[in-house]
Write a protein that holds these residues in place. Structure first.
Motif, PDB file in Angstrom:
ATOM      1  N   GLU A  30      38.574  42.695  46.482  1.00 26.83           N
ATOM      2  CA  GLU A  30      39.131  43.023  45.323  1.00 26.83           C
ATOM      3  C   GLU A  30      39.334  42.024  44.316  1.00 26.83           C
ATOM      4  O   GLU A  30      39.444  40.915  44.764  1.00 26.83           O
ATOM      5  CB  GLU A  30      40.359  43.730  45.701  1.00 26.83           C
ATOM      6  CG  GLU A  30      40.923  44.351  44.385  1.00 26.83           C
ATOM      7  CD  GLU A  30      42.218  45.260  45.004  1.00 26.83           C
ATOM      8  OE1 GLU A  30      42.671  45.251  46.007  1.00 26.83           O
ATOM      9  OE2 GLU A  30      42.768  45.642  44.014  1.00 26.83           O
ATOM     10  N   LEU A  31      38.825  42.194  43.153  1.00 30.99           N
ATOM     11  CA  LEU A  31      38.806  40.949  42.251  1.00 30.99           C
ATOM     12  C   LEU A  31      39.513  41.458  40.978  1.00 30.99           C
ATOM     13  O   LEU A  31      38.944  42.614  40.394  1.00 30.99           O
ATOM     14  CB  LEU A  31      37.408  40.578  41.765  1.00 30.99           C
ATOM     15  CG  LEU A  31      37.045  39.694  40.767  1.00 30.99           C
ATOM     16  CD1 LEU A  31      37.587  38.145  41.004  1.00 30.99           C
ATOM     17  CD2 LEU A  31      35.472  39.554  40.785  1.00 30.99           C
ATOM     18  N   THR A  32      40.182  40.843  40.177  1.00 31.39           N
ATOM     19  CA  THR A  32      40.831  41.264  38.901  1.00 31.39           C
ATOM     20  C   THR A  32      40.411  40.045  37.918  1.00 31.39           C
ATOM     21  O   THR A  32      40.948  38.842  38.161  1.00 31.39           O
ATOM     22  CB  THR A  32      42.437  41.404  38.772  1.00 31.39           C
ATOM     23  OG1 THR A  32      42.500  42.563  39.939  1.00 31.39           O
ATOM     24  CG2 THR A  32      42.807  41.883  37.522  1.00 31.39           C
ATOM     25  N   LEU A  33      39.558  40.084  37.076  1.00 29.26           N
ATOM     26  CA  LEU A  33      39.356  38.949  35.945  1.00 29.26           C
ATOM     27  C   LEU A  33      40.160  39.152  34.706  1.00 29.26           C
ATOM     28  O   LEU A  33      40.321  40.299  34.253  1.00 29.26           O
ATOM     29  CB  LEU A  33      37.884  38.918  35.495  1.00 29.26           C
ATOM     30  CG  LEU A  33      36.860  38.403  36.665  1.00 29.26           C
ATOM     31  CD1 LEU A  33      35.600  38.663  36.060  1.00 29.26           C
ATOM     32  CD2 LEU A  33      37.234  37.026  37.237  1.00 29.26           C
ATOM     33  N   GLN A  34      40.816  38.127  34.549  1.00 26.46           N
ATOM     34  CA  GLN A  34      41.607  38.058  33.041  1.00 26.46           C
ATOM     35  C   GLN A  34      40.943  36.980  31.922  1.00 26.46           C
ATOM     36  O   GLN A  34      40.160  36.214  32.354  1.00 26.46           O
ATOM     37  CB  GLN A  34      42.989  37.608  33.333  1.00 26.46           C
ATOM     38  CG  GLN A  34      43.760  38.409  34.438  1.00 26.46           C
ATOM     39  CD  GLN A  34      45.206  38.305  34.420  1.00 26.46           C
ATOM     40  OE1 GLN A  34      45.553  37.025  34.406  1.00 26.46           O
ATOM     41  NE2 GLN A  34      45.509  39.205  35.123  1.00 26.46           N
ATOM     42  N   ASP A  35      40.946  37.517  30.740  1.00 26.92           N
ATOM     43  CA  ASP A  35      40.292  36.621  29.767  1.00 26.92           C
ATOM     44  C   ASP A  35      41.232  35.649  29.263  1.00 26.92           C
ATOM     45  O   ASP A  35      42.293  35.489  29.986  1.00 26.92           O
ATOM     46  CB  ASP A  35      39.986  37.689  28.510  1.00 26.92           C
ATOM     47  CG  ASP A  35      41.173  38.202  27.932  1.00 26.92           C
ATOM     48  OD1 ASP A  35      42.372  37.970  28.228  1.00 26.92           O
ATOM     49  OD2 ASP A  35      40.822  39.370  27.233  1.00 26.92           O
ATOM     50  N   SER A  36      41.116  34.867  28.213  1.00 26.16           N
ATOM     51  CA  SER A  36      41.829  33.793  27.936  1.00 26.16           C
ATOM     52  C   SER A  36      43.220  34.247  27.463  1.00 26.16           C
ATOM     53  O   SER A  36      44.190  33.622  27.582  1.00 26.16           O
ATOM     54  CB  SER A  36      41.397  33.028  26.724  1.00 26.16           C
ATOM     55  OG  SER A  36      40.876  34.045  25.600  1.00 26.16           O
ATOM     56  N   GLY A  37      43.348  35.507  26.988  1.00 29.11           N
ATOM     57  CA  GLY A  37      44.807  35.920  26.583  1.00 29.11           C
ATOM     58  C   GLY A  37      45.453  36.649  27.822  1.00 29.11           C
ATOM     59  O   GLY A  37      46.448  37.459  27.543  1.00 29.11           O
ATOM     60  N   LYS A  38      44.979  36.346  29.065  1.00 22.37           N
ATOM     61  CA  LYS A  38      45.707  36.982  30.087  1.00 22.37           C
ATOM     62  C   LYS A  38      45.569  38.401  30.221  1.00 22.37           C
ATOM     63  O   LYS A  38      46.411  38.936  30.898  1.00 22.37           O
ATOM     64  CB  LYS A  38      47.104  36.496  30.454  1.00 22.37           C
ATOM     65  CG  LYS A  38      46.947  35.095  30.725  1.00 22.37           C
ATOM     66  CD  LYS A  38      48.575  34.536  31.413  1.00 22.37           C
ATOM     67  CE  LYS A  38      48.395  33.136  31.607  1.00 22.37           C
ATOM     68  NZ  LYS A  38      49.531  32.651  32.240  1.00 22.37           N
ATOM     69  N   ALA A  39      44.817  39.173  29.485  1.00 23.57           N
ATOM     70  CA  ALA A  39      44.451  40.304  29.449  1.00 23.57           C
ATOM     71  C   ALA A  39      43.301  40.856  30.604  1.00 23.57           C
ATOM     72  O   ALA A  39      42.444  40.033  30.631  1.00 23.57           O
ATOM     73  CB  ALA A  39      44.223  41.031  28.321  1.00 23.57           C
ATOM     74  N   THR A  40      43.700  41.965  31.295  1.00 27.62           N
ATOM     75  CA  THR A  40      42.622  41.952  32.535  1.00 27.62           C
ATOM     76  C   THR A  40      41.154  42.481  31.738  1.00 27.62           C
ATOM     77  O   THR A  40      41.344  43.257  30.776  1.00 27.62           O
ATOM     78  CB  THR A  40      43.054  43.447  33.251  1.00 27.62           C
ATOM     79  OG1 THR A  40      44.285  42.785  33.931  1.00 27.62           O
ATOM     80  CG2 THR A  40      41.822  43.692  34.356  1.00 27.62           C
ATOM     81  N   CYS A  41      40.222  41.860  32.148  1.00 29.59           N
ATOM     82  CA  CYS A  41      38.825  42.195  31.244  1.00 29.59           C
ATOM     83  C   CYS A  41      37.795  42.977  32.526  1.00 29.59           C
ATOM     84  O   CYS A  41      36.936  43.512  32.097  1.00 29.59           O
ATOM     85  CB  CYS A  41      38.185  41.202  30.685  1.00 29.59           C
ATOM     86  SG  CYS A  41      37.658  39.992  32.056  1.00 29.59           S
ATOM     87  N   LEU A  42      38.118  42.876  33.629  1.00 28.24           N
ATOM     88  CA  LEU A  42      37.178  43.413  34.827  1.00 28.24           C
ATOM     89  C   LEU A  42      38.077  43.565  35.783  1.00 28.24           C
ATOM     90  O   LEU A  42      38.844  42.699  36.532  1.00 28.24           O
ATOM     91  CB  LEU A  42      35.993  42.478  34.899  1.00 28.24           C
ATOM     92  CG  LEU A  42      35.021  42.809  36.010  1.00 28.24           C
ATOM     93  CD1 LEU A  42      33.510  42.261  35.452  1.00 28.24           C
ATOM     94  CD2 LEU A  42      35.411  42.549  37.412  1.00 28.24           C
ATOM     95  N   TYR A  43      37.804  44.783  36.637  1.00 30.40           N
ATOM     96  CA  TYR A  43      38.588  45.031  37.840  1.00 30.40           C
ATOM     97  C   TYR A  43      37.146  45.545  38.803  1.00 30.40           C
ATOM     98  O   TYR A  43      36.522  46.490  38.392  1.00 30.40           O
ATOM     99  CB  TYR A  43      39.380  46.010  37.873  1.00 30.40           C
ATOM    100  CG  TYR A  43      40.171  46.614  39.040  1.00 30.40           C
ATOM    101  CD1 TYR A  43      41.030  45.766  39.654  1.00 30.40           C
ATOM    102  CD2 TYR A  43      39.701  47.883  39.568  1.00 30.40           C
ATOM    103  CE1 TYR A  43      41.444  46.174  41.030  1.00 30.40           C
ATOM    104  CE2 TYR A  43      40.139  48.285  40.695  1.00 30.40           C
ATOM    105  CZ  TYR A  43      41.156  47.442  41.348  1.00 30.40           C
ATOM    106  OH  TYR A  43      41.584  47.847  42.774  1.00 30.40           O
TER     107      TYR A  43
END
Ligand SMILES: *[C@@H]1O[C@H](CO)[C@@H](O)[C@H](O)[C@H]1NC(C)=O
Ligand SMILES: *[C@@H]1O[C@H](CO)[C@@H](O)[C@H](O)[C@H]1NC(C)=O
Ligand SMILES: *[C@@H]1O[C@H](CO)[C@@H](O)[C@H](O)[C@H]1NC(C)=O
Ligand SMILES: *[C@@H]1O[C@H](CO)[C@@H](O)[C@H](O)[C@H]1NC(C)=O
Ligand SMILES: *[C@@H]1O[C@H](CO)[C@@H](O)[C@H](O)[C@H]1NC(C)=O
Ligand SMILES: *[C@@H]1O[C@H](CO)[C@@H](O)[C@H](O)[C@H]1NC(C)=O
Ligand SMILES: *[C@@H]1O[C@H](CO)[C@@H](O)[C@H](O)[C@H]1NC(C)=O
Ligand SMILES: *[C@@H]1O[C@H](CO)[C@@H](O)[C@H](O)[C@H]1NC(C)=O
Ligand SMILES: *[C@@H]1O[C@H](CO)[C@@H](O)[C@H](O)[C@H]1NC(C)=O
Ligand SMILES: *[C@@H]1O[C@H](CO)[C@@H](O)[C@H](O)[C@H]1NC(C)=O
Ligand SMILES: *[C@@H]1O[C@H](CO)[C@@H](O)[C@H](O)[C@H]1NC(C)=O
Ligand SMILES: *[C@@H]1O[C@H](CO)[C@@H](O)[C@H](O)[C@H]1NC(C)=O
Length: 411
Positions: A30-43
């Motif tokens: 399981e992986l949650t990636l966040q962008d520079s603004g700490k918003a989830t961009c990929l799950y």
């Protein structure tokens, strides 16, 4: 939840990676990636295993199964930027790496490809390998998913070439997540649409996140057997297989569009055999009793389970679908054929005729008792409708008479 800083990506600031690893022993990734603004961009959440076939120094071949990935790292996973699209990169055991990358179009995004690399120099995993070194297998996929939808594939998917068999199941992924919220709209893979599979998950701890898939009614299909003289067996039915193992029921709806039927007909026994990519065989054997009735005597089945193992069972002492020879057996209501404690078949809109089929058509039907409640309703409904019709006819007759009378008067 473990969050750690990765590396600076030009133009998008720092990328933060959060690993939501339920338990390291569990094989679910399981992986949650966040962008520079700490918003989830990929799950992404999924399970995978690999089988690697390799040549040894003494000219034989060996197969190595990698199902326990051990501790994994996600180095190199990125949200994507102007230069490259999002990417999930996974490293595990010694020298294994796995990469999936994504692209975006106007209203869709795609899982572009998957590449898997392994190092046969690792003489613990690949003892006596002839060609030592890195090997990579690459599969272009191009699975298109509407933007802002979560791709789901609980069913088993297989990517295969000569050397490597990759198996995936329980897949949930969304790239290009909008506004930092993973979508609740699921885009199902074809296999999940056609069969309602509750995946058998081979983790040591039962995963609390497994959502039971809703059980829809299976679509009815017509299957027939031809003995060279035309159709000798006819069956129309919606089939739902229910396999219970380790107290977990897997429910599979049979898709008639992708199911093939064969069989044979003799005077006192008839066989209908169904098969598909998941069903190796599903045999219905019919027999005659007292020279005047037929019934379902035997079911013999073998199904490929999502985790790669095979479930087989047979019972030749059944007694279902009993009707007079020369007629067909019909049951529109859901019925269950209990083959064993671990296997049952739910049937819907059933009609079968295993003997004496004339000109490829069903003969008169003998209905199951469950349907007779329905039969009782039919005369009542017909009666009410007839009564209503009589009233309507009477009223229109009266109106018609009046109109024609006034009509004559005006002439
Ligand atoms: C992955 O990253 C971690 C920490 O960022 C590092 O310790 C580890 O060596 C990296 N692994 C690989 C295979 O690059
Ligand atoms: C995806 O990765 C493969 C190699 O792993 C590469 O050839 C391909 O160009 C990549 N696609 C995109 C859209 O980045
Ligand atoms: C493959 O494994 C061998 C032995 O473990 C190691 O020396 C080599 O550097 C590895 N190759 C790569 C590309 O990682
Ligand atoms: C694996 O290779 C190393 C050297 O690379 C060697 O020392 C070791 O004995 C080998 N192990 C086996 C099981 O062949
Ligand atoms: C994201 O936010 C924007 C602005 O707040 C809004 O217009 C848009 O509909 C949102 N998109 C989704 C998928 O929620
Ligand atoms: C089977 O095919 C028919 C016609 O092509 C289609 O309407 C139906 O949805 C298909 N059923 C399934 C379960 O895919
Ligand atoms: C086909 O029909 C003919 C005549 O009814 C019969 O003699 C023959 O045995 C039948 N063939 C098969 C395969 O049932
Ligand atoms: C499947 O079988 C199990 C055990 O017999 C039963 O509890 C469950 O209700 C069945 N599910 C369906 C959909 O028939
Ligand atoms: C069913 O089995 C037949 C031969 O027994 C094979 O030709 C066919 O491809 C199979 N169909 C499916 C859908 O697996
Ligand atoms: C697959 O799942 C079934 C039921 O949980 C289990 O009995 C079987 O051993 C599993 N097979 C593999 C290869 O993990
Ligand atoms: C079930 O079918 C398989 C494959 O045709 C066969 O080998 C097996 O003997 C059958 N079992 C029974 C009990 O009929
Ligand atoms: C077959 O089933 C009947 C009742 O359903 C039972 O009395 C009989 O013992 C069974 N025979 C075998 C061989 O299992």
């Amino acid at each position: 939840m473990v969050c750690f800083r990765l590396f600076p990506v030009p133009g998008s600031g720092l990328v933060l990676v959060c690993l939501v690893l339920g338990a390291l022993r569990s094989y679910a990734l399981e992986l949650t990636l966040q962008d520079s603004g700490k918003a989830t961009c990929l799950y992404a959440k999924w399970q995978m295993t690999f089988r690697v076939h390799y040549e040894t120094t003494n000219k034989t071949y060996k197969t190595q199964t990698i199902s326990d990935l051990g501790t994994v790292t996600y180095n190199g996973s990125i949200c994507g930027d102007d230069q490259s699209g999002p990417r999930i990169a996974v490293q595990f055991r010694s020298g294994f790496s796995w990469i999936a990358n994504f692209t975006k179009a106007a209203s869709t995004y795609s899982i572009d490809s998957i590449s898997f690399s392994y190092n046969t120099s690792d003489n613990v995993t690949f003892p006596d390998a002839k060609d030592k070194g890195m090997h990579t297998v690459y599969h272009p996929l191009g699975i298109e998913i509407p933007l802002n939808e979560l791709f789901r594939c609980n069913s088993l998917s297989t990517l295969e070439n000569n050397d490597v068999v990759q198996q995936y199941w329980d897949v949930h992924v969304q790239a290009f997540v909008q506004n930092g919220t993973v979508s609740k709209n699921e885009f199902l893979c074809d296999k999940d649409k056609t069969s309602t599979v509750v995946p058998t998950i081979h983790t040591t701890v039962p995963s609390p996140t497994t959502t039971p898939t809703p059980k829809e009614k299976p679509e009815a299909g017509t299957y027939s057997v031809n003995n060279g003289n035309g159709t000798c067996l006819l069956a129309t039915m919606g089939l739902q297989l229910n396999i219970t193992q380790d107290k977990v029921a897997s429910v599979i709806n049979v898709n008639p569009n992708t199911t093939h039927s064969t069989g044979s007909c003799q005077s006192h026994t008839a066989l209908l055999r169904l098969n598909s990519s998941t069903i190796k065989y599903l045999d219905f054997v019919f027999a005659v009793k007292n020279e005047n009735r037929f019934y379902l005597k035997e079911v013999n089945v073998s199904v490929n389970l999502v985790n790669g193992s095979v479930f087989s069972i047979a019972n030749n002492n059944l007694s279902y679908w009993d009707a007079p020879l020369g007629s067909s057996y019909m049951c529109n209501k859901e019925q269950t054929v209990s083959v064993s404690g671990a296997f049952q078949i739910n049937t819907f809109d059933l009609r079968v005729q295993p003997f004496n089929v004339i000109e490829g058509k069903y003969s008169t039907a003998e209905e199951c008792s469950a349907d007779s409640d329905l039969n009782f309703l039919i005369p009542v409904t017909v009666g009410v409708a007839l009564g209503f019709l009589i009233i309507v006819v009477f009223i229109s007759y009266m109106i018609g008479r009046r109109k024609s009378r006034t009509g004559y008067q005006s002439v």
